[in-house]
Design an enzyme around this catalytic site. Structure first.
Site, PDB file in Angstrom:
ATOM      1  N   LYS A 107       0.842  -1.204   0.000  1.00 14.28           N
ATOM      2  CA  LYS A 107       0.000   0.000   0.000  1.00 14.28           C
ATOM      3  C   LYS A 107       0.874   1.249   0.000  1.00 14.28           C
ATOM      4  CE  LYS A 107      -0.908   1.324   4.799  1.00 14.28           C
ATOM      5  NZ  LYS A 107      -0.530   2.746   4.805  1.00 14.28           N
ATOM      6  N   ASN A 108       1.982   1.219   0.727  1.00 11.94           N
ATOM      7  CA  ASN A 108       2.831   2.411   0.794  1.00 11.94           C
ATOM      8  C   ASN A 108       3.544   2.705  -0.526  1.00 11.94           C
ATOM      9  OD1 ASN A 108       2.022   2.781   3.374  1.00 11.94           O
ATOM     10  ND2 ASN A 108       3.979   2.310   4.357  1.00 11.94           N
ATOM     11  N   ARG A 135      -6.926  -1.177   6.916  1.00 11.12           N
ATOM     12  CA  ARG A 135      -6.266  -0.146   6.113  1.00 11.12           C
ATOM     13  C   ARG A 135      -5.054  -0.708   5.378  1.00 11.12           C
ATOM     14  NH1 ARG A 135      -4.115   4.682   9.095  1.00 11.12           N
ATOM     15  NH2 ARG A 135      -3.308   4.881   7.010  1.00 11.12           N
ATOM     16  N   ARG A 155       2.599  14.277  13.667  1.00 14.52           N
ATOM     17  CA  ARG A 155       3.463  13.909  12.536  1.00 14.52           C
ATOM     18  C   ARG A 155       3.450  15.110  11.606  1.00 14.52           C
ATOM     19  NH1 ARG A 155       1.399   8.144  10.563  1.00 14.52           N
ATOM     20  NH2 ARG A 155       3.205   8.168   9.187  1.00 14.52           N
ATOM     21  N   PRO A 156       4.444  15.979  11.733  1.00 11.39           N
ATOM     22  CA  PRO A 156       4.424  17.237  10.980  1.00 11.39           C
ATOM     23  C   PRO A 156       4.590  17.041   9.482  1.00 11.39           C
ATOM     24  CG  PRO A 156       6.483  16.996  12.206  1.00 11.39           C
ATOM     25  CD  PRO A 156       5.631  15.823  12.573  1.00 11.39           C
ATOM     26  N   VAL A 157       4.290  18.110   8.726  1.00 15.09           N
ATOM     27  CA  VAL A 157       4.493  18.077   7.272  1.00 15.09           C
ATOM     28  C   VAL A 157       5.417  19.221   6.850  1.00 15.09           C
ATOM     29  CG1 VAL A 157       2.364  16.882   6.600  1.00 15.09           C
ATOM     30  CG2 VAL A 157       2.330  19.364   6.942  1.00 15.09           C
ATOM     31  N   ASP A 158       6.160  19.768   7.820  1.00 15.98           N
ATOM     32  CA  ASP A 158       7.003  20.934   7.529  1.00 15.98           C
ATOM     33  C   ASP A 158       8.003  20.672   6.390  1.00 15.98           C
ATOM     34  OD1 ASP A 158       8.038  19.135   9.507  1.00 15.98           O
ATOM     35  OD2 ASP A 158       9.707  20.506   9.832  1.00 15.98           O
ATOM     36  N   ASP A 176       7.605   0.315  11.177  1.00 14.16           N
ATOM     37  CA  ASP A 176       6.335  -0.373  10.920  1.00 14.16           C
ATOM     38  C   ASP A 176       6.360  -1.853  11.321  1.00 14.16           C
ATOM     39  OD1 ASP A 176       5.218   1.940  10.007  1.00 14.16           O
ATOM     40  OD2 ASP A 176       5.269   1.417   7.889  1.00 14.16           O
ATOM     41  N   ARG A 236      -3.163  10.115   6.146  1.00 13.86           N
ATOM     42  CA  ARG A 236      -2.095  11.093   5.985  1.00 13.86           C
ATOM     43  C   ARG A 236      -1.522  11.119   4.559  1.00 13.86           C
ATOM     44  NH1 ARG A 236       1.906  13.698   9.001  1.00 13.86           N
ATOM     45  NH2 ARG A 236       3.959  13.453   8.101  1.00 13.86           N
ATOM     46  N   CYS A 278      -1.946  11.969  14.637  1.00 11.05           N
ATOM     47  CA  CYS A 278      -2.304  10.582  14.379  1.00 11.05           C
ATOM     48  C   CYS A 278      -2.184   9.812  15.679  1.00 11.05           C
ATOM     49  CB  CYS A 278      -1.467   9.976  13.278  1.00 11.05           C
ATOM     50  SG  CYS A 278       0.067   9.311  13.820  1.00 11.05           S
TER      51      CYS A 278
HETATM   52  C1  UD1 Z   1       5.877   6.601   5.916  1.00  7.84           C
HETATM   53  C2  UD1 Z   1       4.999   5.375   5.918  1.00  7.84           C
HETATM   54  C3  UD1 Z   1       4.770   4.891   7.344  1.00  7.84           C
HETATM   55  C4  UD1 Z   1       6.108   4.703   8.064  1.00  7.84           C
HETATM   56  C5  UD1 Z   1       6.982   5.943   7.937  1.00  7.84           C
HETATM   57  C6  UD1 Z   1       8.387   5.743   8.488  1.00  7.84           C
HETATM   58  C7  UD1 Z   1       3.585   5.694   3.995  1.00  7.84           C
HETATM   59  C8  UD1 Z   1       2.243   6.011   3.458  1.00  7.84           C
HETATM   60  N1  UD1 Z   1       3.734   5.716   5.309  1.00  7.84           N
HETATM   61  O1  UD1 Z   1       5.178   7.619   6.620  1.00  7.84           O
HETATM   62  O2  UD1 Z   1       4.075   3.658   7.275  1.00  7.84           O
HETATM   63  O3  UD1 Z   1       5.857   4.438   9.425  1.00  7.84           O
HETATM   64  O4  UD1 Z   1       7.121   6.316   6.560  1.00  7.84           O
HETATM   65  O5  UD1 Z   1       9.025   4.711   7.838  1.00  7.84           O
HETATM   66  O6  UD1 Z   1       4.502   5.381   3.248  1.00  7.84           O
HETATM   67  N2  UD1 Z   1       8.783  14.287   9.721  1.00  7.84           N
HETATM   68  C9  UD1 Z   1       8.946  15.636  10.018  1.00  7.84           C
HETATM   69  N3  UD1 Z   1       8.470  16.547   9.125  1.00  7.84           N
HETATM   70  C10 UD1 Z   1       7.857  16.186   7.962  1.00  7.84           C
HETATM   71  C11 UD1 Z   1       7.724  14.815   7.658  1.00  7.84           C
HETATM   72  C12 UD1 Z   1       8.200  13.891   8.569  1.00  7.84           C
HETATM   73  O7  UD1 Z   1       9.485  15.986  11.054  1.00  7.84           O
HETATM   74  O8  UD1 Z   1       7.451  17.066   7.185  1.00  7.84           O
HETATM   75  C13 UD1 Z   1       9.306  13.278  10.675  1.00  7.84           C
HETATM   76  C14 UD1 Z   1       8.222  12.342  11.209  1.00  7.84           C
HETATM   77  O9  UD1 Z   1       7.566  12.917  12.324  1.00  7.84           O
HETATM   78  C15 UD1 Z   1       9.049  11.126  11.568  1.00  7.84           C
HETATM   79  C16 UD1 Z   1      10.128  11.095  10.479  1.00  7.84           C
HETATM   80  O10 UD1 Z   1      10.160  12.411   9.935  1.00  7.84           O
HETATM   81  O11 UD1 Z   1       9.657  11.285  12.808  1.00  7.84           O
HETATM   82  C17 UD1 Z   1       9.885  10.114   9.363  1.00  7.84           C
HETATM   83  O12 UD1 Z   1       8.563  10.279   8.880  1.00  7.84           O
HETATM   84  P1  UD1 Z   1       8.210   9.999   7.341  1.00  7.84           P
HETATM   85  O13 UD1 Z   1       9.276   9.161   6.752  1.00  7.84           O
HETATM   86  O14 UD1 Z   1       7.894  11.286   6.674  1.00  7.84           O
HETATM   87  O15 UD1 Z   1       6.876   9.160   7.481  1.00  7.84           O
HETATM   88  P2  UD1 Z   1       5.648   9.125   6.488  1.00  7.84           P
HETATM   89  O16 UD1 Z   1       6.104   9.368   5.085  1.00  7.84           O
HETATM   90  O17 UD1 Z   1       4.546   9.959   7.019  1.00  7.84           O
END
Ligand code: UD1
Length: 418
Positions: free
Chosen positions: A22-23, A398, A121-124, A306, A92, A116
């Site tokens: 799925k990812n 999911r 879980r930021p998107v910055d 995961d 997300r 979540c």
């Molecule tokens: C993806 C996977 C999720 C997995 C995660 C880590 C998908 C749909 N989901 O989630 O199953 O658990 O990778 O392997 O593929 N972070 C920031 N700022 C940001 C984005 C991330 O600080 O803008 C931090 C997160 O809080 C976390 C780390 O970066 O601590 C890694 O997160 P990220 O790799 O982005 O996870 P996802 O892509 O959301």
């Protein structure tokens, strides 16, 4: 709301076909928006997250046809550049539409995903990366508004930490930017490599695929894509964990053993016998006294966050002291209190769970808190004495295709009740 009733039935045995990841599908579905025309994606698992992403795409005007494991996404008539809160809040990964929409149409409005189950879980990084490519970002009323005049502009951007989602979003955006983008410290998860390969098939010009530096020469236009989804390494790992926790022997097929290296090293160190073929892995824990392990989650190729909940369930059945440290999400431990209801002895100290394993697990009523935690509870139920009832199984739906069916084929006793 569906629940699972799980009863022990001894060691699991047999072979299980692993579904598409799925990812890997989710970003590729978003990538289809970059083209005009019909993209095809094969080996798509039948999961709730796929349907949510399809709904997000439909809102924008995409037409989607599903035929078994095949998806066809027609992006010719995208006319509504928005991903609404009602959908993004449930998944997300809907945020993946941000990069493609702003790159192709110069503007869009996407709801913030919000928190979540295991904390913020930021998107910055998604936003900073797009800003580096020239997008103007504005956050109002919980929505991200992204704008750019003309095309995005290629640039160098270095991810301060490894982020799968941000790498995918910025990579997709960079394919249509003007000039060259250099994305440093990109994630190298197999799902990112798969996305980069799908984009290349659409006509994107990407160098360094599989490395931490992706160099993207932007193009004006992409063609519809066509490709099959890679196997789900987390689903495969979960079935191997099911073999370990029941001291059984299970072969996972139609998957890539290379994607499992960190996990297989842990299983080997615990005394499991691992056999590897070209597209399969077999774990044999029959009649074995397993050893404790110390796990630290890390970005790929490290041990995946995961898989930590499922491994913790296994370690609860192993005599001795084990530990699980999560450096990616340091409070992703909602499963601990539920495993304790089954009798596991686990204490938490900051980002580390200490498991005093080997005590008897006994069936109880527990609640799933997130996708992988649900899987961990099912595994624990397979090893517990008596029946375990796991509620809120919608989390599991999911991300695991026909989980109970596949487990039943391996000899487990898992029933879905409504
Ligand atoms: C993806 C996977 C999720 C997995 C995660 C880590 C998908 C749909 N989901 O989630 O199953 O658990 O990778 O392997 O593929 N972070 C920031 N700022 C940001 C984005 C991330 O600080 O803008 C931090 C997160 O809080 C976390 C780390 O970066 O601590 C890694 O997160 P990220 O790799 O982005 O996870 P996802 O892509 O959301």
């Amino acid at each position: 709301m569906d629940s699972f009733l799980v009863s022990p039935k001894g060691p699991l045995k047999g072979s299980v076909r692993i579904s598409g990841a799925k990812n890997a599908v989710l970003p590729v579905m978003a990538a289809a928006m970059l083209a005009d025309g019909v993209s095809r994606i094969g080996n798509v698992p039948q999961l709730k997250d796929m349907r949510t992403m399809a709904d997000v795409l439909r809102v924008t005007g995409c037409r989607i046809k599903e035929n078994g494991t095949e998806l066809r996404i027609d992006s010719s008539d995208i006319n509504h550049l928005e991903a609404p809160y009602e959908l993004v809040k449930t998944m997300r990964a809907s945020f993946y539409v941000l990069g493609p929409l702003v790159a192709k149409f110069g503007k869009c409005r996407v709801s913030l995903p919000g928190g979540c189950a295991w904390g913020p879980r930021p998107v910055d990084l998604h936003l900073k990366g797009l800003e580096a490519l020239g997008a103007k970002i504005n956050i109002t009323h919980g929505y991200v508004e992204a704008l750019c005049e003309g095309r995005l502009k290629g640039n160098t951007f270095s991810f301060p930490i490894s982020s799968v989602g941000a790498t995918a979003n910025i990579l997709m955006a960079a394919t249509l930017a003007e000039g060259t983008s250099v994305l440093q410290n990109s994630s190298i998860e197999p799902e990112i490599t798969a996305l980069a390969e799908y984009l290349t098939g659409m006509g994107a010009n990407i160098n360094g695929i599989g490395t931490r530096t992706l160099i993207v020469q932007g193009v004006e236009k992409l063609n519809p894509g066509n490709g099959n989804t890679i196997a789900d390494r987390i689903e495969a790992g979960t079935f191997l964990a099911a073999a370990a926790i029941t001291r059984g022997k299970v072969k996972t097929t139609d998957m890539d053993p290379e994607h499992q290296s960190a996990l297989l090293e842990v299983f080997k160190s615990m005394g499991c016998e691992i056999t590897i073929g070209s597209d399969w892995v077999e774990l044999n824990a029959e009649n074995k006294e397993l050893l404790p392990a110390h796990i630290t989650t890390l970005p790929y190729p490290g041990f995946p966050t995961d898989m930590q909940a499922q491994l913790m369930a296994v370690l609860a059945t192993v005599k001795g002291v084990s530990s699980v440290r999560d450096t990616i999400y340091n409070d992703r431990f909602k499963h601990v209190s539920e495993l304790e209801r089954l009798g596991a002895d686990i204490s938490l100290k900051e980002d580390t769970a200490i498991i005093n394993g080997g005590g008897e697990l006994t069936g109880a009523q527990v609640m799933a808190s997130d996708l992988r935690a649900s899987a961990a509870l099912v595994l624990a139920g397979l090893a517990a004495k008596g029946q375990t009832k796991i509620s809120r199984i919608y989390h599991l739906d999911r991300g695991y295709e026909n989980f109970e069916g596949k487990l039943t084929l391996l000899g487990a006793n898992v029933e879905r009740v409504r």
